[in-house]
Design an enzyme around this catalytic site. Sequence first.
Site, PDB file in Angstrom:
ATOM      1  N   LYS A 279       0.837  -1.197   0.000  1.00  0.00           N
ATOM      2  CA  LYS A 279       0.000   0.000   0.000  1.00  0.00           C
ATOM      3  C   LYS A 279       0.870   1.245   0.000  1.00  0.00           C
ATOM      4  CE  LYS A 279      -4.002  -1.721   2.604  1.00  0.00           C
ATOM      5  NZ  LYS A 279      -5.010  -1.491   1.561  1.00  0.00           N
ATOM      6  N   ASP A 290      -7.726  -3.096  10.597  1.00  0.00           N
ATOM      7  CA  ASP A 290      -8.219  -4.088   9.643  1.00  0.00           C
ATOM      8  C   ASP A 290      -8.684  -5.377  10.334  1.00  0.00           C
ATOM      9  OD1 ASP A 290      -8.908  -4.470   7.004  1.00  0.00           O
ATOM     10  OD2 ASP A 290      -6.971  -5.295   6.403  1.00  0.00           O
ATOM     11  N   ASP A 349      -2.997  -7.426  -1.834  1.00  0.00           N
ATOM     12  CA  ASP A 349      -3.727  -6.513  -0.948  1.00  0.00           C
ATOM     13  C   ASP A 349      -5.213  -6.884  -0.856  1.00  0.00           C
ATOM     14  OD1 ASP A 349      -4.066  -4.432   0.785  1.00  0.00           O
ATOM     15  OD2 ASP A 349      -4.026  -2.853  -0.752  1.00  0.00           O
ATOM     16  N   GLU A 351      -6.488  -9.361   0.547  1.00  0.00           N
ATOM     17  CA  GLU A 351      -6.197 -10.495   1.411  1.00  0.00           C
ATOM     18  C   GLU A 351      -7.381 -10.896   2.289  1.00  0.00           C
ATOM     19  OE1 GLU A 351      -5.661  -7.479   2.253  1.00  0.00           O
ATOM     20  OE2 GLU A 351      -6.416  -7.446   4.299  1.00  0.00           O
ATOM     21  N   ARG A 353     -10.532 -11.368   1.694  1.00  0.00           N
ATOM     22  CA  ARG A 353     -11.347 -12.441   1.107  1.00  0.00           C
ATOM     23  C   ARG A 353     -10.613 -13.780   1.146  1.00  0.00           C
ATOM     24  NH1 ARG A 353     -11.746  -9.052  -4.387  1.00  0.00           N
ATOM     25  NH2 ARG A 353     -11.446  -7.423  -2.843  1.00  0.00           N
TER      26      ARG A 353
HETATM   27  N1  BES Z   1      -8.321  -3.628   4.340  1.00  0.00           N
HETATM   28  C1  BES Z   1      -8.430  -3.206   2.998  1.00  0.00           C
HETATM   29  C2  BES Z   1      -9.722  -2.443   2.737  1.00  0.00           C
HETATM   30  C3  BES Z   1      -9.744  -1.023   3.228  1.00  0.00           C
HETATM   31  C4  BES Z   1      -9.025  -0.041   2.585  1.00  0.00           C
HETATM   32  C5  BES Z   1     -10.569  -0.682   4.273  1.00  0.00           C
HETATM   33  C6  BES Z   1      -9.090   1.269   3.039  1.00  0.00           C
HETATM   34  C7  BES Z   1     -10.640   0.606   4.696  1.00  0.00           C
HETATM   35  C8  BES Z   1      -9.909   1.591   4.099  1.00  0.00           C
HETATM   36  C9  BES Z   1      -8.422  -4.419   2.075  1.00  0.00           C
HETATM   37  O1  BES Z   1      -7.654  -5.482   2.475  1.00  0.00           O
HETATM   38  C10 BES Z   1      -7.888  -3.951   0.778  1.00  0.00           C
HETATM   39  O2  BES Z   1      -6.730  -3.605   0.732  1.00  0.00           O
HETATM   40  N2  BES Z   1      -8.723  -3.955  -0.245  1.00  0.00           N
HETATM   41  C11 BES Z   1      -8.335  -3.511  -1.533  1.00  0.00           C
HETATM   42  C12 BES Z   1      -8.904  -4.478  -2.533  1.00  0.00           C
HETATM   43  C13 BES Z   1      -8.361  -4.293  -3.925  1.00  0.00           C
HETATM   44  C14 BES Z   1      -6.883  -4.661  -3.972  1.00  0.00           C
HETATM   45  C15 BES Z   1      -9.148  -5.165  -4.876  1.00  0.00           C
HETATM   46  C16 BES Z   1      -8.902  -2.117  -1.736  1.00  0.00           C
HETATM   47  O3  BES Z   1     -10.006  -1.825  -1.267  1.00  0.00           O
HETATM   48  O4  BES Z   1      -8.211  -1.291  -2.327  1.00  0.00           O
HETATM   49 ZN    ZN Z   2      -7.314  -5.643   4.492  1.00  0.00          ZN
HETATM   50 MN    MN Z   3      -5.618  -5.305   1.799  1.00  0.00          MN
END
Ligand code: BES
Ligand code: ZN
Ligand code: MN
Length: 496
Positions: A279, A290, A349, A351, A353
């Site tokens: 990230k 998270d 990222d 992860e 799911r």
């Molecule tokens: N934990 C994050 C989701 C998240 C991001 C929650 C920002 C709250 C604020 C999750 O693991 C994630 O990184 N999701 C990605 C998915 C993408 C790579 C398909 C996302 O939302 O960018």
């Molecule tokens: Zn996450």
């Molecule tokens: Mn993630």
Amino acid sequence: MEFSIKHNTPESARGACQVITVGQARKLSSNGQRVDKACKGFLSSILKSGDMDGRPGQTLLLPSVPGLATQRLLLVGCGKDSDMNERNYTRVINAIVSALANSGARDAEFYPDDIKLKGRDLAWKIRHAALTLGNSGYQFNQLKSGKAERPRGLRKLAFNVARGDAEKARSAIEQASAISAGMSLARDLGNLPANVCTPSHLAKTARQLARGEKRMRVNVLDEADMKRLKMGSLLSVSAGSRQPAKLIVLEYRGAAAKEQPVALVGKGVTFDTGGISLKPGAAMDEMKFDMCGAASVLGTLKAVNQLQLPINVVGIVPATENMPDGQATKPGDIVTSMSGQTIEILNTDAEGRLILCDALTYAGKFKPASVIDIATLTGAAIVALGKVPSAVLGNNRGLIEDLIRCGRQIEDKIWELPLWDEYQDQLKSNFADMANIGGRDAGTITAACFLSRFTKDYKWAHLDIAGTAWKSGEDKGATGRPVPLLTQYILSQVKQ
Ligand code: BES
Ligand code: ZN
Ligand code: MN
């Protein structure tokens, strides 16, 4: 915050503070009018002076009113009856807290019957007030070295109700206290930094919850157990981490063994760096939150146990960090989930799911009546719905509608997004049964589509709490949501 029930007449109250509501155009509530009479029109003369006109949330604190035994009166504006709604009611309750915050009053007495709120009965008004107050007193300073400030202001609130309503009031207070306790636990776990709140810490917390509790049992699976169960997807997320992953199973047995349990599955990523799909740095600290899905599962079980509800509930928490490392999973890697389905990990990222799918397969072993997973799963949920409701998707109309109703009932809102088949195509992989990402469009929906491939054997709903589990900015911190919603759902499933 402590709560009690009283039945005294308003003019005879003796405590530190009486809360009297004032409607639009300086209209005193019926209890207010009785108090006014007892102090020979003192209140009406003050209202005439223009210092208080009854707008919602307006307050005026009056010390030592002549003719009354109470030490103080707090006038609180409630506006027109027709303007009173859930938000204004919450505003009124919060106004009481702030008006007394710097006063010497530690306890107050409040007359919930004086506020008319369409569609909400006395029990609701009491429960909501107690919940709002319980939450407003929350503090997290266990990691500050300075001496903790002595909390000032309100500590005890008495609800003054008719004698015949005492039982209703008591049970409303009990529910609010249990939900508050569950939310505080969830908030503490969320607020703890990732160097403290590791997967092992979550497991320890679950054990502590169950300790000495006859109806609770914990089982913590370690990575070797997960390997034996063929949880290749979950293990692919923990591969890059020095902290061992845990699969925490916390059971509450309040009903006969043959009664099918409600299963709650909570995402417990104690820190999400994104893994090799790292990230960006900005606000990355917030990825300590998270694991708020996991925290809400533990918090809800705490509330259910405190209420000793006659129902079976099983909480399942896949807990891991998501870290980059020489051993970490790489984009393009293909893993086999516990279900046997193979997954091409195009983005490490995504992860959440990957750990949930194996936990959801495992949940099937409990022959659940329904399964709800709770996860800070996608930033796209914030794009779609902002920070007001959590997103809900699922494979069963009745379950989704039950959850929406429960969310309205306890003011922990959720909003449905469509889980239509058309979206499933976005998960196509050239090399495995599915990819773990579905492209830019409809990210919250494609994440749920992914999960839906592992939940075909039972009634299932997914809550994406990315927008609701914590606040950013000045008020940065975990909210404790959706503990209220989940507890309300379990209350609704108790067989009468
Ligand atoms: N934990 C994050 C989701 C998240 C991001 C929650 C920002 C709250 C604020 C999750 O693991 C994630 O990184 N999701 C990605 C998915 C993408 C790579 C398909 C996302 O939302 O960018
Ligand atoms: Zn996450
Ligand atoms: Mn993630």
